[in-house]
Design a protein around this motif. Structure first.
Motif, PDB file in Angstrom:
ATOM      1  N   CYS A   1       0.872  -1.430  -0.152  1.00  0.00           N
ATOM      2  CA  CYS A   1       0.039  -0.005  -0.165  1.00  0.00           C
ATOM      3  C   CYS A   1       0.795   1.362  -0.120  1.00  0.00           C
ATOM      4  O   CYS A   1       0.607   2.341  -0.770  1.00  0.00           O
ATOM      5  CB  CYS A   1      -0.885   0.128   1.320  1.00  0.00           C
ATOM      6  SG  CYS A   1      -2.575  -1.095   1.070  1.00  0.00           S
TER       7      CYS A   1
ATOM      8  N   PRO B   1      -5.115  -0.700   6.440  1.00  0.00           N
ATOM      9  CA  PRO B   1      -6.109  -1.645   6.729  1.00  0.00           C
ATOM     10  C   PRO B   1      -6.564  -1.594   8.122  1.00  0.00           C
ATOM     11  O   PRO B   1      -5.866  -1.653   8.854  1.00  0.00           O
ATOM     12  CB  PRO B   1      -5.818  -2.915   6.193  1.00  0.00           C
ATOM     13  CG  PRO B   1      -4.322  -2.926   6.424  1.00  0.00           C
ATOM     14  CD  PRO B   1      -4.120  -1.482   6.113  1.00  0.00           C
TER      15      PRO B   1
ATOM     16  N   THR C   1     -10.490  -5.736   7.960  1.00  0.00           N
ATOM     17  CA  THR C   1      -9.791  -5.765   6.480  1.00  0.00           C
ATOM     18  C   THR C   1      -8.505  -6.751   6.860  1.00  0.00           C
ATOM     19  O   THR C   1      -8.352  -7.466   5.784  1.00  0.00           O
ATOM     20  CB  THR C   1      -9.262  -4.559   5.818  1.00  0.00           C
ATOM     21  OG1 THR C   1     -10.505  -3.737   5.574  1.00  0.00           O
ATOM     22  CG2 THR C   1      -8.578  -4.658   4.603  1.00  0.00           C
TER      23      THR C   1
ATOM     24  N   TYR D   1      -6.490  -1.442  -3.873  1.00  0.00           N
ATOM     25  CA  TYR D   1      -7.083  -0.878  -2.473  1.00  0.00           C
ATOM     26  C   TYR D   1      -6.711   0.510  -2.562  1.00  0.00           C
ATOM     27  O   TYR D   1      -7.617   1.464  -2.017  1.00  0.00           O
ATOM     28  CB  TYR D   1      -6.533  -1.716  -1.515  1.00  0.00           C
ATOM     29  CG  TYR D   1      -6.906  -1.151   0.028  1.00  0.00           C
ATOM     30  CD1 TYR D   1      -8.241  -1.797   0.470  1.00  0.00           C
ATOM     31  CD2 TYR D   1      -6.150  -0.448   0.889  1.00  0.00           C
ATOM     32  CE1 TYR D   1      -8.445  -1.617   1.725  1.00  0.00           C
ATOM     33  CE2 TYR D   1      -6.579  -0.121   2.155  1.00  0.00           C
ATOM     34  CZ  TYR D   1      -7.570  -0.689   2.551  1.00  0.00           C
ATOM     35  OH  TYR D   1      -8.178  -0.387   3.907  1.00  0.00           O
TER      36      TYR D   1
ATOM     37  N   ARG E   1     -13.882  -1.677   0.660  1.00  0.00           N
ATOM     38  CA  ARG E   1     -12.646  -1.675  -0.348  1.00  0.00           C
ATOM     39  C   ARG E   1     -12.449  -3.227  -0.694  1.00  0.00           C
ATOM     40  O   ARG E   1     -12.658  -3.864  -1.700  1.00  0.00           O
ATOM     41  CB  ARG E   1     -11.473  -0.896  -0.309  1.00  0.00           C
ATOM     42  CG  ARG E   1     -11.702   0.550  -0.368  1.00  0.00           C
ATOM     43  CD  ARG E   1     -10.480   1.354  -0.198  1.00  0.00           C
ATOM     44  NE  ARG E   1     -10.543   2.726   0.060  1.00  0.00           N
ATOM     45  CZ  ARG E   1      -9.685   3.566   0.098  1.00  0.00           C
ATOM     46  NH1 ARG E   1      -8.198   3.234   0.159  1.00  0.00           N
ATOM     47  NH2 ARG E   1      -9.817   4.832   0.251  1.00  0.00           N
ATOM     48  N   LEU E   2     -12.011  -3.924   0.633  1.00  0.00           N
ATOM     49  CA  LEU E   2     -11.278  -5.235   0.122  1.00  0.00           C
ATOM     50  C   LEU E   2     -12.591  -6.310  -0.414  1.00  0.00           C
ATOM     51  O   LEU E   2     -12.270  -7.030  -1.235  1.00  0.00           O
ATOM     52  CB  LEU E   2     -10.962  -5.617   1.675  1.00  0.00           C
ATOM     53  CG  LEU E   2      -9.924  -7.105   1.130  1.00  0.00           C
ATOM     54  CD1 LEU E   2      -8.822  -6.855   0.371  1.00  0.00           C
ATOM     55  CD2 LEU E   2      -9.550  -7.702   2.488  1.00  0.00           C
TER      56      LEU E   2
END
Length: 451
Positions: free
Chosen positions: A333, A347, A351, A374, A384-385
């Motif tokens: 990320c 996260p 998540t 993401y 999102r996930l």
């Protein structure tokens, strides 16, 4: 303890109130430490304490607002919840402006307090989890920065690489697609005495069968119809360094036979030439399947297998080292945020749980792709996930698919998602994706999308 392992420090000078609130919290399964004054808390609390503070405002020695400031001086992210029977709107606003997590006036509903404490515990747990991940990532250097993780399986692999890198022997790397076989090969090369010489990587699966021999051994002009110029092969380019043959079992069997001879004799001929050329390289080969199975299916020559696997390294799939997933995902990320100039979104606990429960059939490569999507997603972080994992089969890289094709699939998916969220209304899509109208129109036309 709560489910997040957080202790609730309850500071209240009124014994009856302290006892009553402590009982409510314990009945809700919180671990509570009741205190009659602020001083003992300040002697106990520390940076990174898994704690939430609940305090009265009006107390004789140090009031709750001063306590909150003292706690925030120790750790600015430690939640402090204040309650008082003497509060007013101005006091609440000032407390919240100064970093108070929540402000509750007496008499208060028990559920109101419990809900505030639950949310504060979740926040504290997430803050500590992200601090731990960032601390681990800051410690990454050298081999640890290339092969990320703290699991026993990845620690074992790192140690094997350290032990085997200086040994000038052939290596066979076995691992599923996406586990990082090329990364392992790169680590072996850069820790070897040949590190200042070239590392030449060949993706055997991507070479057309008719060109495989030319790719490896090179050719002279006129060696075949389209050979208009002289060309060095990969064996020649790797002289003095390391030759990495990825997906070796996808190489044609007749080329495998010629490669075997070249490895044995350390010499070869270019196509169309009778001149013998000597070469010196370390060979690292990789396959994504069981070697015995490949031999039985006549995909891999048995004699080549035995020649290559002087040393055999096995890369564990991601599902066998799930404890490494949070660190890997956070690193990916951060990388994606830099590449795409987006803010880093770490996260939350839900998540992370979903990430660790997923089987990751595409291994680290799949995890890296999901982390990039993401970071790019405009959905709320908690949504999102689930959306990304549902899409994953649709936009997973196809065999031999290049970066450009993968980026186009991702771009199409992001535009399609935005159109669906805004029910085809172009203006909010333009605002969300930060694109000029003409650019969006061109991309929609290219991808066959309609508003």
């Amino acid at each position: 303890m709560t489910e997040q392992g957080v202790t609730i420090y309850l500071v209240e000078d009124d014994e009856a109130m302290r006892s009553s609130v402590a009982r409510w919290l314990r009945l809700a399964d919180f671990h509570v430490e009741p205190l009659a004054a602020a001083a003992p808390l300040l002697e106990t609390i520390a940076t990174d304490s898994p704690a939430v503070v609940v305090s009265d405002v009006r107390m004789p020695d140090m009031d709750g607002r001063d306590l909150q400031q003292a706690v925030q001086h120790i750790d600015p992210d430690l939640p402090v919840i204040l309650f008082t029977g003497h509060g007013d709107i101005d006091m609440a606003v000032e407390a919240m402006r100064n970093g108070c997590y929540d402000f509750i006036e007496k008499p208060f509903n028990a559920e109101r307090l419990l809900e505030s404490v639950r949310r504060a515990c979740e926040k504290r747990h997430l803050v500590l989890e992200n601090r731990n991940l960032r601390s681990q990532m800051e410690d990454l250097s050298g081999l640890h920065a290339r092969l990320i993780g703290r699991s026993p399986a990845i620690n074992k692999l790192r140690q094997e690489i350290i032990d085997m890198a200086p040994v000038d022997a052939n290596v066979l790397v076995i691992g599923e697609t996406g586990t990082g076989k090329e990364v392992v090969a790169s680590c072996l090369h850069h820790l070897s005495p040949r590190h200042d010489q070239p590392l030449v990587a060949v993706n055997c699966a991507a070479i057309p069968e008719t060109l495989a021999e030319s790719e490896l051994f090179g050719h002279e002009p006129g060696a075949f119809t389209s050979a208009s110029t002289r060309r060095k092969g990969r064996l020649e380019e790797a002289h003095g360094g390391t030759l990495f043959l990825d997906e070796m079992a996808d190489m044609p069997l007749e080329v495998q036979a010629k490669l075997l001879r070249a490895i044995q004799e350390r010499s070869f001929n270019r196509l169309g030439s009778n001149t013998v050329r000597n070469t010196d390289f370390r060979l690292i080969a990789a396959i994504n399947t069981d070697a015995r199975g490949a031999i039985q299916r006549r995909e891999l020559r048995e004699d080549l297998y035995y020649r290559v696997n002087t040393i055999e390294l096995h890369i564990p799939p991601l599902r066998e080292r799930r404890e490494d997933v949070p660190m890997l995902f956070s690193v990916f990320c951060e990388h994606a945020a830099v590449v795409y100039d987006r803010p880093v979104t770490y996260p939350d606990s839900a998540t992370l749980t979903a990430l660790m429960n997923h089987d990751w059939p595409g291994n680290v490569r799949e995890l890296k792709n999901v982390a990039a999507r993401y970071t790019l997603s405009s959905l709320p972080p908690e949504e999102r996930l689930g959306s990304l994992l549902r899409q994953d089969n649709d936009i997973a890289p196809a065999p031999g698919e290049g970066l450009r094709e993968q980026v186009q699939k991702l771009e199409r998916q992001l535009i399609q998602d935005a159109l669906r969220r805004h029910e085809g209304r172009i203006t909010p899509v333009l605002e969300e994706l930060q694109l000029p109208r003409r650019t969006l129109n061109e991309k929609m036309r290219r991808y066959g999308l309609r508003g």
